[in-house]
Write a protein that holds these residues in place. Sequence first.
Motif, PDB file in Angstrom:
ATOM      1  N   LEU A  30       0.840  -1.203   0.000  1.00  0.00           N
ATOM      2  CA  LEU A  30       0.000   0.000   0.000  1.00  0.00           C
ATOM      3  C   LEU A  30       0.878   1.257   0.000  1.00  0.00           C
ATOM      4  O   LEU A  30       0.651   2.182  -0.797  1.00  0.00           O
ATOM      5  CB  LEU A  30      -0.903   0.009   1.240  1.00  0.00           C
ATOM      6  N   MET A  31       1.874   1.288   0.878  1.00  0.00           N
ATOM      7  CA  MET A  31       2.689   2.497   0.995  1.00  0.00           C
ATOM      8  C   MET A  31       3.480   2.738  -0.289  1.00  0.00           C
ATOM      9  O   MET A  31       3.690   3.881  -0.689  1.00  0.00           O
ATOM     10  CB  MET A  31       3.625   2.409   2.202  1.00  0.00           C
ATOM     11  N   GLN A  32       3.911   1.661  -0.940  1.00  0.00           N
ATOM     12  CA  GLN A  32       4.631   1.855  -2.198  1.00  0.00           C
ATOM     13  C   GLN A  32       3.690   2.328  -3.298  1.00  0.00           C
ATOM     14  O   GLN A  32       4.058   3.160  -4.131  1.00  0.00           O
ATOM     15  CB  GLN A  32       5.414   0.597  -2.552  1.00  0.00           C
ATOM     16  N   GLY A  33       2.477   1.834  -3.277  1.00  0.00           N
ATOM     17  CA  GLY A  33       1.477   2.306  -4.252  1.00  0.00           C
ATOM     18  C   GLY A  33       1.200   3.796  -4.074  1.00  0.00           C
ATOM     19  O   GLY A  33       1.056   4.546  -5.050  1.00  0.00           O
ATOM     20  N   LEU A  34       1.131   4.230  -2.828  1.00  0.00           N
ATOM     21  CA  LEU A  34       0.834   5.648  -2.565  1.00  0.00           C
ATOM     22  C   LEU A  34       1.994   6.570  -2.937  1.00  0.00           C
ATOM     23  O   LEU A  34       1.815   7.782  -2.992  1.00  0.00           O
ATOM     24  CB  LEU A  34       0.472   5.845  -1.082  1.00  0.00           C
ATOM     25  N   CYS A  35       3.177   5.996  -3.168  1.00  0.00           N
ATOM     26  CA  CYS A  35       4.314   6.837  -3.606  1.00  0.00           C
ATOM     27  C   CYS A  35       4.036   7.466  -4.974  1.00  0.00           C
ATOM     28  O   CYS A  35       4.631   8.476  -5.330  1.00  0.00           O
ATOM     29  CB  CYS A  35       5.598   6.013  -3.723  1.00  0.00           C
ATOM     30  N   HIS A  36       3.158   6.839  -5.748  1.00  0.00           N
ATOM     31  CA  HIS A  36       2.825   7.416  -7.057  1.00  0.00           C
ATOM     32  C   HIS A  36       1.958   8.649  -6.828  1.00  0.00           C
ATOM     33  O   HIS A  36       0.948   8.578  -6.130  1.00  0.00           O
ATOM     34  CB  HIS A  36       2.064   6.398  -7.918  1.00  0.00           C
TER      35      HIS A  36
END
Length: 321
Positions: free
Chosen positions: A233-239
């Motif tokens: 989730l946190m890596q997805g939100l980096c976008h």
Amino acid sequence: MSGNTDARPKLGISSCLLGNEVRYDGGHKHNRYVTQTLGKYFDFVPFCPEVAIGLPTPRSPIRLVGEGDAIRVLGTDDASLDYTEKLKSYGNRVAASLDDYCGYIVKKDSPSCGMERVKVYQEKKEAPPVRRGSGMYTSAVMESRPELPVEEEGRLMDPGLRENFVIRVFTLFRWRCVVQEGLTPRSLVEFHTRHKFLLLAHHEATYRQLGPLVAKAGIGDLDALANEYIVTLMQGLCHVATPGKQANVLMHIMGFIKNRMTDEDKTEMLDLIEMHQSGLVPVIVPITLMNHFLRRYPHEYIDKQYFLEPHPRELMLRNHI
Ligand code: SF4
């Protein structure tokens, strides 16, 4: 964090950004936006890795030197002084203590703290440095803590990157609260449900990836699943959420209440979504109108979506993107 409405996200920070005189030249790099604005919402814990590994203040400067993956932190004046392992191991030790942290702000350009584009010098003294390194300490922290939002103070001056960072901090803060209260399959599903549209506005592929993962909550090892979930989730939100992606989510939301909206409401809403997509108004404008319609036409599922207010509105982060 749990049960305490006064709890605030705890963040690590490069000590010099708070105004502490820990730099190699005896100075600091106080950042007013960080202390005076973000400081109203976050609790900062300062770390100076160079001081922590025993270097004095003031001290001789250090820098990244090397090629390929073989980059080391060496003394600028005396290249026989190698601080690589000490900085890495301090980074690993700090990372292990960050279980309840929700983010980290680091000093740009530093061979210890920088996140990216730090100058790397070549062994041959005459070759110019290239900006492709990461601070040795920060690399170790980021590698051990893939869920942790990390950002440089320089990049925080960009409205889009700033909003993205603060969204990630508050998302991780909400997650830490849920975990501290005792994660259950049900609380994991609820957390995910409330973040669906927020994630969709950032990265649709992660949104599609996490649905099947969350569906496995209740089967097998919950801790392992929760760890995979939060890192993904946190890596997805980096976008960064673009106007097009924000518009897509607003249209989705409108779909839930459109049967109760008048034709005039719909035209007004669609006009503002389009104006945002064309760059004429910031995203706060259509979101404010959407919130207005949701007060008039409440919807239980949509009202709980963090997309509509993922961070304190007083920060005004969506007024500039
Ligand atoms: S950039 Fe990092 S290592 Fe350098 S003075 Fe600031 S906190 Fe210390």
